[in-house]
Design an enzyme around this catalytic site. Structure first.
Site, mmCIF file in Angstrom:
data_model
loop_
_atom_site.group_PDB
_atom_site.id
_atom_site.type_symbol
_atom_site.label_atom_id
_atom_site.label_comp_id
_atom_site.label_asym_id
_atom_site.label_seq_id
_atom_site.Cartn_x
_atom_site.Cartn_y
_atom_site.Cartn_z
ATOM 1 N N HIS A 68 1.282 -1.217 0.031
ATOM 2 C CA HIS A 68 0.246 -0.337 -0.304
ATOM 3 C C HIS A 68 0.878 1.328 0.328
ATOM 4 C CE1 HIS A 68 -2.407 -3.318 2.092
ATOM 5 N NE2 HIS A 68 -3.050 -2.520 0.421
ATOM 6 N N GLU A 112 1.878 3.831 3.217
ATOM 7 C CA GLU A 112 2.061 2.514 3.907
ATOM 8 C C GLU A 112 3.779 2.824 4.753
ATOM 9 O OE1 GLU A 112 0.331 -0.563 5.059
ATOM 10 O OE2 GLU A 112 -1.309 0.161 4.776
ATOM 11 N N HIS A 133 3.430 -3.346 6.761
ATOM 12 C CA HIS A 133 2.559 -2.441 6.700
ATOM 13 C C HIS A 133 2.058 -1.557 7.426
ATOM 14 C CE1 HIS A 133 -0.439 -4.803 3.435
ATOM 15 N NE2 HIS A 133 0.730 -5.134 3.658
ATOM 16 N N GLU A 183 1.692 -5.500 10.927
ATOM 17 C CA GLU A 183 1.217 -3.567 11.203
ATOM 18 C C GLU A 183 2.552 -3.218 11.669
ATOM 19 O OE1 GLU A 183 -0.902 -2.114 9.528
ATOM 20 O OE2 GLU A 183 -2.170 -3.972 7.980
HETATM 21 O O1 LIG Z 1 -5.507 -0.273 9.016
HETATM 22 C C1 LIG Z 1 -6.545 -0.690 7.503
HETATM 23 O O2 LIG Z 1 -7.415 -0.644 7.580
HETATM 24 C C2 LIG Z 1 -5.032 -1.730 5.977
HETATM 25 C C3 LIG Z 1 -3.835 -1.536 6.802
HETATM 26 C C4 LIG Z 1 -4.011 -2.758 6.525
HETATM 27 O O3 LIG Z 1 -3.059 -3.122 4.647
HETATM 28 N N1 LIG Z 1 -3.969 -4.117 6.225
HETATM 29 C C5 LIG Z 1 -3.981 -5.493 5.434
HETATM 30 C C6 LIG Z 1 -3.814 -6.559 6.166
HETATM 31 C C7 LIG Z 1 -3.632 -8.055 4.957
HETATM 32 C C8 LIG Z 1 -4.098 -8.948 6.032
HETATM 33 O O4 LIG Z 1 -5.386 -9.135 6.218
HETATM 34 O O5 LIG Z 1 -3.578 -10.138 5.827
HETATM 35 C C9 LIG Z 1 -4.813 -5.150 3.938
HETATM 36 O O6 LIG Z 1 -5.535 -4.476 4.174
HETATM 37 O O7 LIG Z 1 -4.361 -5.229 3.270
HETATM 38 ZN ZN LIG Z 2 -1.482 -2.210 4.105
#
Ligand SMILES: O=C(O)CCC(=O)N[C@@H](CCC(=O)O)C(=O)O
Ligand SMILES: [Zn+2]
Length: 330
Positions: A59, A62, A150, A213
Protein backbone atom coordinates in the site's frame (compact mmCIF):
# COMPACT_ATOMS: atom_id res chain seq x y z
CA UNK A 1 24.19 1.54 -4.17
CA UNK A 2 21.33 -0.04 -2.16
CA UNK A 3 20.40 3.41 -0.94
CA UNK A 4 20.30 4.58 -4.53
CA UNK A 5 18.11 1.59 -5.45
CA UNK A 6 15.49 2.58 -2.89
CA UNK A 7 15.53 6.26 -3.86
CA UNK A 8 15.51 5.69 -7.61
CA UNK A 9 12.76 3.07 -7.38
CA UNK A 10 10.58 5.73 -5.73
CA UNK A 11 11.71 8.70 -7.81
CA UNK A 12 8.79 10.89 -8.90
CA UNK A 13 10.22 10.94 -12.42
CA UNK A 14 11.37 7.36 -12.43
CA UNK A 15 14.34 6.09 -14.31
CA UNK A 16 13.91 2.53 -13.07
CA UNK A 17 17.16 0.91 -11.97
CA UNK A 18 18.21 -1.39 -14.77
CA UNK A 19 16.96 -4.97 -14.44
CA UNK A 20 19.70 -7.54 -14.36
CA UNK A 21 22.12 -5.06 -12.79
CA UNK A 22 24.22 -6.63 -10.06
CA UNK A 23 27.01 -5.72 -7.68
CA UNK A 24 28.67 -6.53 -4.40
CA UNK A 25 27.49 -6.16 -0.80
CA UNK A 26 29.32 -7.31 2.37
CA UNK A 27 29.13 -11.10 2.36
CA UNK A 28 27.64 -11.44 -1.11
CA UNK A 29 26.08 -9.62 -4.02
CA UNK A 30 22.81 -8.07 -5.12
CA UNK A 31 20.78 -8.41 -8.30
CA UNK A 32 17.87 -6.30 -9.57
CA UNK A 33 15.10 -8.47 -10.98
CA UNK A 34 12.38 -5.91 -11.77
CA UNK A 35 11.47 -2.38 -10.68
CA UNK A 36 11.41 -2.40 -6.88
CA UNK A 37 12.64 -6.01 -6.67
CA UNK A 38 16.13 -6.63 -5.28
CA UNK A 39 17.68 -9.96 -4.42
CA UNK A 40 20.59 -10.33 -1.99
CA UNK A 41 22.69 -13.46 -2.54
CA UNK A 42 25.22 -14.54 0.08
CA UNK A 43 28.61 -15.95 -0.90
CA UNK A 44 28.08 -18.57 1.81
CA UNK A 45 24.97 -19.65 3.65
CA UNK A 46 25.06 -19.09 7.42
CA UNK A 47 23.95 -22.08 9.54
CA UNK A 48 20.42 -20.80 10.24
CA UNK A 49 19.85 -19.30 6.79
CA UNK A 50 16.28 -19.12 5.52
CA UNK A 51 15.02 -17.90 2.13
CA UNK A 52 13.51 -14.55 3.17
CA UNK A 53 11.04 -12.35 1.33
CA UNK A 54 10.62 -8.91 2.89
CA UNK A 55 8.06 -6.62 1.28
CA UNK A 56 6.95 -3.06 1.97
CA UNK A 57 4.80 -0.51 0.17
CA UNK A 58 2.17 -2.95 -1.06
CA UNK A 59 0.00 0.00 0.00
CA UNK A 60 1.62 3.19 -1.22
CA UNK A 61 0.89 5.45 1.76
CA UNK A 62 2.34 3.02 4.34
CA UNK A 63 5.78 4.55 4.61
CA UNK A 64 7.27 3.32 7.92
CA UNK A 65 8.11 -0.14 6.50
CA UNK A 66 9.84 1.49 3.51
CA UNK A 67 11.95 3.61 5.86
CA UNK A 68 12.70 0.49 7.90
CA UNK A 69 13.89 -1.33 4.75
CA UNK A 70 16.09 1.70 4.01
CA UNK A 71 17.66 1.58 7.48
CA UNK A 72 18.19 -2.18 7.21
CA UNK A 73 19.87 -2.02 3.78
CA UNK A 74 21.98 0.97 4.90
CA UNK A 75 23.38 -1.12 7.75
CA UNK A 76 24.33 -3.86 5.28
CA UNK A 77 25.91 -1.41 2.89
CA UNK A 78 27.89 0.24 5.71
CA UNK A 79 29.36 -3.14 6.64
CA UNK A 80 27.50 -3.32 9.98
CA UNK A 81 25.84 -6.51 8.75
CA UNK A 82 27.16 -9.40 6.70
CA UNK A 83 24.88 -11.22 4.31
CA UNK A 84 24.35 -14.88 5.28
CA UNK A 85 20.98 -15.75 3.69
CA UNK A 86 19.18 -15.14 0.38
CA UNK A 87 16.80 -12.21 0.73
CA UNK A 88 14.26 -10.87 -1.74
CA UNK A 89 13.41 -7.24 -0.98
CA UNK A 90 10.24 -5.93 -2.61
CA UNK A 91 8.75 -2.45 -2.86
CA UNK A 92 5.19 -3.28 -3.83
CA UNK A 93 3.04 -0.62 -5.47
CA UNK A 94 5.63 1.81 -6.84
CA UNK A 95 3.19 4.22 -8.49
CA UNK A 96 1.01 4.37 -5.36
CA UNK A 97 4.12 5.05 -3.25
CA UNK A 98 5.08 7.90 -5.59
CA UNK A 99 1.57 9.35 -5.29
CA UNK A 100 1.35 8.71 -1.52
CA UNK A 101 -1.94 6.79 -1.85
CA UNK A 102 -3.08 3.35 -0.65
CA UNK A 103 -3.61 2.21 -4.25
CA UNK A 104 -4.17 3.78 -7.67
CA UNK A 105 -7.04 1.76 -9.15
CA UNK A 106 -7.59 -1.33 -7.03
CA UNK A 107 -6.20 -2.76 -3.77
CA UNK A 108 -3.05 -4.69 -4.72
CA UNK A 109 -3.23 -6.71 -1.52
CA UNK A 110 -6.34 -8.61 -2.64
CA UNK A 111 -4.91 -9.79 -5.98
CA UNK A 112 -2.33 -12.44 -5.09
CA UNK A 113 -4.10 -15.42 -6.59
CA UNK A 114 -2.85 -17.69 -9.36
CA UNK A 115 -4.94 -17.40 -12.49
CA UNK A 116 -5.78 -13.76 -11.76
CA UNK A 117 -7.37 -12.50 -14.98
CA UNK A 118 -7.99 -8.82 -14.16
CA UNK A 119 -6.40 -6.14 -16.33
CA UNK A 120 -4.66 -3.00 -15.14
CA UNK A 121 -1.49 -1.79 -13.47
CA UNK A 122 -2.14 -3.33 -10.06
CA UNK A 123 -3.12 -6.76 -11.47
CA UNK A 124 0.02 -6.60 -13.67
CA UNK A 125 2.14 -5.81 -10.63
CA UNK A 126 0.53 -8.67 -8.65
CA UNK A 127 1.40 -11.09 -11.49
CA UNK A 128 4.97 -9.75 -11.61
CA UNK A 129 5.42 -10.09 -7.84
CA UNK A 130 3.91 -13.60 -7.78
CA UNK A 131 6.39 -14.61 -10.50
CA UNK A 132 9.45 -13.20 -8.71
CA UNK A 133 8.43 -14.87 -5.45
CA UNK A 134 7.87 -18.20 -7.25
CA UNK A 135 11.31 -17.96 -8.89
CA UNK A 136 13.03 -16.93 -5.64
CA UNK A 137 11.60 -19.82 -3.62
CA UNK A 138 12.41 -22.21 -6.49
CA UNK A 139 16.06 -21.03 -6.51
CA UNK A 140 16.62 -21.48 -2.77
CA UNK A 141 15.76 -24.78 -1.14
CA UNK A 142 15.77 -23.50 2.42
CA UNK A 143 13.07 -22.88 5.01
CA UNK A 144 10.90 -20.05 3.67
CA UNK A 145 9.77 -16.88 5.37
CA UNK A 146 7.88 -13.82 4.16
CA UNK A 147 7.19 -10.67 6.18
CA UNK A 148 4.87 -8.26 4.35
CA UNK A 149 5.11 -5.03 6.30
CA UNK A 150 2.27 -2.51 6.52
CA UNK A 151 0.93 0.27 8.70
CA UNK A 152 -2.71 0.67 9.71
CA UNK A 153 -5.10 3.48 8.80
CA UNK A 154 -6.47 3.79 12.37
CA UNK A 155 -4.96 4.05 15.80
CA UNK A 156 -4.76 0.70 17.53
CA UNK A 157 -4.94 -0.64 21.08
CA UNK A 158 -1.98 -2.71 19.88
CA UNK A 159 -0.04 -0.54 17.39
CA UNK A 160 2.19 -3.40 16.23
CA UNK A 161 0.51 -6.66 15.35
CA UNK A 162 0.87 -9.69 13.11
CA UNK A 163 -1.84 -11.12 10.87
CA UNK A 164 -1.37 -14.85 10.28
CA UNK A 165 -2.92 -15.77 6.91
CA UNK A 166 -5.22 -18.77 6.72
CA UNK A 167 -3.62 -21.72 4.92
CA UNK A 168 -2.81 -25.41 5.43
CA UNK A 169 0.84 -24.81 6.39
CA UNK A 170 1.45 -24.76 10.15
CA UNK A 171 3.11 -21.76 11.77
CA UNK A 172 6.39 -22.68 13.44
CA UNK A 173 6.21 -21.71 17.18
CA UNK A 174 9.66 -20.08 16.75
CA UNK A 175 7.92 -17.49 14.57
CA UNK A 176 5.61 -16.41 17.39
CA UNK A 177 8.60 -16.06 19.72
CA UNK A 178 10.53 -14.16 17.03
CA UNK A 179 7.61 -11.79 16.44
CA UNK A 180 7.21 -11.26 20.20
CA UNK A 181 10.91 -10.33 20.39
CA UNK A 182 10.36 -7.98 17.43
CA UNK A 183 7.83 -6.04 19.51
CA UNK A 184 4.54 -7.36 18.15
CA UNK A 185 1.88 -6.66 20.76
CA UNK A 186 -0.90 -8.75 19.23
CA UNK A 187 -1.43 -11.48 16.66
CA UNK A 188 -4.49 -12.33 14.65
CA UNK A 189 -5.29 -15.72 13.09
CA UNK A 190 -7.22 -15.36 9.83
CA UNK A 191 -10.18 -17.73 9.39
CA UNK A 192 -10.28 -18.02 5.59
CA UNK A 193 -8.28 -17.42 2.42
CA UNK A 194 -7.62 -13.75 1.83
CA UNK A 195 -5.42 -13.52 -1.34
CA UNK A 196 -3.06 -11.07 0.31
CA UNK A 197 0.68 -11.12 -0.45
CA UNK A 198 1.58 -12.95 2.77
CA UNK A 199 -1.24 -15.41 2.15
CA UNK A 200 0.27 -16.08 -1.29
CA UNK A 201 3.60 -17.18 0.17
CA UNK A 202 1.95 -19.30 2.86
CA UNK A 203 -0.73 -20.89 0.68
CA UNK A 204 1.34 -21.63 -2.45
CA UNK A 205 4.82 -22.00 -0.91
CA UNK A 206 4.16 -23.12 2.68
CA UNK A 207 6.30 -20.18 3.84
CA UNK A 208 6.19 -18.83 7.36
CA UNK A 209 4.35 -15.73 6.24
CA UNK A 210 2.68 -12.81 7.99
CA UNK A 211 1.28 -9.38 7.33
CA UNK A 212 2.92 -7.16 9.94
CA UNK A 213 1.21 -3.93 10.99
CA UNK A 214 3.94 -1.60 12.24
CA UNK A 215 2.06 1.41 13.59
CA UNK A 216 -0.10 3.98 11.85
CA UNK A 217 -0.01 5.40 8.32
CA UNK A 218 2.13 8.57 8.24
CA UNK A 219 3.96 10.53 5.51
CA UNK A 220 7.67 9.91 4.87
CA UNK A 221 9.80 11.53 7.58
CA UNK A 222 7.11 11.39 10.26
CA UNK A 223 7.54 7.78 11.36
CA UNK A 224 8.93 6.70 14.74
CA UNK A 225 11.53 4.13 13.71
CA UNK A 226 12.64 3.78 17.37
CA UNK A 227 9.36 1.90 17.96
CA UNK A 228 10.49 -0.55 15.26
CA UNK A 229 13.94 -1.28 16.73
CA UNK A 230 12.86 -4.84 17.60
CA UNK A 231 11.63 -5.42 14.06
CA UNK A 232 14.94 -4.15 12.68
CA UNK A 233 16.78 -6.60 14.96
CA UNK A 234 14.65 -9.45 13.61
CA UNK A 235 15.33 -8.42 9.98
CA UNK A 236 19.05 -8.22 10.74
CA UNK A 237 19.06 -11.76 12.12
CA UNK A 238 17.31 -13.03 8.98
CA UNK A 239 19.72 -11.21 6.66
CA UNK A 240 22.75 -12.60 8.48
CA UNK A 241 21.24 -16.10 8.58
CA UNK A 242 21.26 -16.16 12.37
CA UNK A 243 18.70 -17.76 14.64
CA UNK A 244 15.73 -15.44 15.17
CA UNK A 245 15.55 -13.67 18.53
CA UNK A 246 13.10 -15.25 20.97
CA UNK A 247 10.59 -13.26 23.04
CA UNK A 248 7.91 -14.05 25.57
CA UNK A 249 4.43 -15.01 24.31
CA UNK A 250 2.93 -13.43 27.44
CA UNK A 251 3.76 -10.07 25.82
CA UNK A 252 1.47 -10.83 22.86
CA UNK A 253 -2.37 -10.85 22.91
CA UNK A 254 -3.79 -13.45 20.50
CA UNK A 255 -7.05 -13.10 18.57
CA UNK A 256 -8.89 -15.10 15.96
CA UNK A 257 -11.12 -13.70 13.24
CA UNK A 258 -14.71 -14.80 13.75
CA UNK A 259 -16.18 -13.09 10.71
CA UNK A 260 -15.66 -10.38 8.13
CA UNK A 261 -17.90 -7.44 7.59
CA UNK A 262 -18.29 -7.08 3.82
CA UNK A 263 -19.41 -4.00 1.94
CA UNK A 264 -22.19 -5.21 -0.36
CA UNK A 265 -23.71 -1.96 -1.63
CA UNK A 266 -23.20 1.78 -2.12
CA UNK A 267 -25.56 2.31 0.80
CA UNK A 268 -23.08 1.13 3.43
CA UNK A 269 -22.03 2.67 6.72
CA UNK A 270 -20.24 1.67 9.87
CA UNK A 271 -22.21 2.64 12.97
CA UNK A 272 -19.21 3.76 15.03
CA UNK A 273 -16.77 6.65 14.79
CA UNK A 274 -14.11 6.75 12.05
CA UNK A 275 -11.63 7.35 14.89
CA UNK A 276 -12.38 4.03 16.63
CA UNK A 277 -9.01 2.33 17.24
CA UNK A 278 -8.33 -1.21 16.04
CA UNK A 279 -9.21 -3.90 18.64
CA UNK A 280 -11.97 -1.78 20.24
CA UNK A 281 -14.54 -4.17 21.71
CA UNK A 282 -18.30 -3.93 21.18
CA UNK A 283 -20.93 -5.50 23.44
CA UNK A 284 -23.61 -7.99 22.38
CA UNK A 285 -26.53 -6.13 20.80
CA UNK A 286 -24.42 -3.28 19.37
CA UNK A 287 -25.16 -2.44 15.74
CA UNK A 288 -21.86 -2.30 13.84
CA UNK A 289 -22.89 -1.64 10.26
CA UNK A 290 -25.76 -0.97 7.91
CA UNK A 291 -25.74 -2.20 4.32
CA UNK A 292 -28.55 -1.49 1.85
CA UNK A 293 -28.28 -5.04 0.50
CA UNK A 294 -27.01 -7.19 3.40
CA UNK A 295 -28.96 -5.36 6.13
CA UNK A 296 -27.71 -4.59 9.63
CA UNK A 297 -24.80 -6.29 11.39
CA UNK A 298 -25.37 -6.61 15.13
CA UNK A 299 -23.02 -8.24 17.66
CA UNK A 300 -24.37 -11.67 18.64
CA UNK A 301 -23.46 -14.30 21.28
CA UNK A 302 -20.34 -12.61 22.73
CA UNK A 303 -18.51 -9.27 22.42
CA UNK A 304 -16.33 -8.76 19.36
CA UNK A 305 -13.43 -6.42 18.66
CA UNK A 306 -13.11 -4.60 15.34
CA UNK A 307 -9.92 -4.51 13.25
CA UNK A 308 -9.26 -2.60 9.98
CA UNK A 309 -12.66 -0.83 9.88
CA UNK A 310 -12.98 1.02 6.57
CA UNK A 311 -16.34 1.97 5.11
CA UNK A 312 -14.68 3.34 1.94
CA UNK A 313 -13.57 -0.03 0.55
CA UNK A 314 -14.57 -1.18 -2.93
CA UNK A 315 -17.96 -2.96 -3.31
CA UNK A 316 -17.65 -6.62 -2.33
CA UNK A 317 -14.51 -5.96 -0.25
CA UNK A 318 -13.86 -6.43 3.45
CA UNK A 319 -14.91 -3.41 5.52
CA UNK A 320 -13.74 -4.80 8.88
CA UNK A 321 -12.57 -7.94 10.63
CA UNK A 322 -14.52 -9.03 13.71
CA UNK A 323 -12.24 -10.80 16.19
CA UNK A 324 -12.26 -12.43 19.63
CA UNK A 325 -9.40 -13.12 22.00
CA UNK A 326 -8.04 -16.66 22.01
CA UNK A 327 -5.28 -18.51 23.90
CA UNK A 328 -1.68 -18.27 22.74
CA UNK A 329 -0.45 -21.10 20.49
CA UNK A 330 1.14 -23.96 22.41
O1 LIG B 1 -5.72 -0.20 8.56
C1 LIG B 1 -6.30 -0.73 7.65
O2 LIG B 1 -7.55 -0.68 7.54
C2 LIG B 1 -5.57 -1.53 6.59
C3 LIG B 1 -4.13 -1.84 6.91
C4 LIG B 1 -3.71 -2.90 5.91
O3 LIG B 1 -3.35 -2.58 4.81
N1 LIG B 1 -3.87 -4.16 6.30
C5 LIG B 1 -3.71 -5.26 5.41
C6 LIG B 1 -3.97 -6.54 6.15
C7 LIG B 1 -3.79 -7.74 5.26
C8 LIG B 1 -4.20 -9.04 5.91
O4 LIG B 1 -5.38 -9.18 6.24
O5 LIG B 1 -3.32 -9.91 6.05
C9 LIG B 1 -4.70 -5.14 4.27
O6 LIG B 1 -5.84 -4.70 4.49
O7 LIG B 1 -4.35 -5.48 3.13
ZN1 LIG C 1 -1.44 -2.02 4.16
Amino acid sequence: MLDEWLASSLDADPVEPREGRSGKVPGGRYRLHAPGVLELLPDELAPEAQACVVSAGIHGNETAPIELVGAWLARLEAGQLRLGAPVLVILGNLEAIRQGVRFCTTNLNRLFQRGLDLEGDEPDRARELMAVVDAFFARHTLPRVHYDMHTAIRDSRYPRFAVEPFADAETDPAQWHGLAAAGMQAALHQHRHSWTFSHYSKHYHAAQAFTLELGKVRPFGENDLDALAGMLTLLEALLEGRQMPSGNLEDVRFFRVVSELMRQSQDFELCFSEQTPNFTEFAVGTQLAHDGQAGDTVVEEAPVAVVFPNAQVELGARAALLVRACPPPT
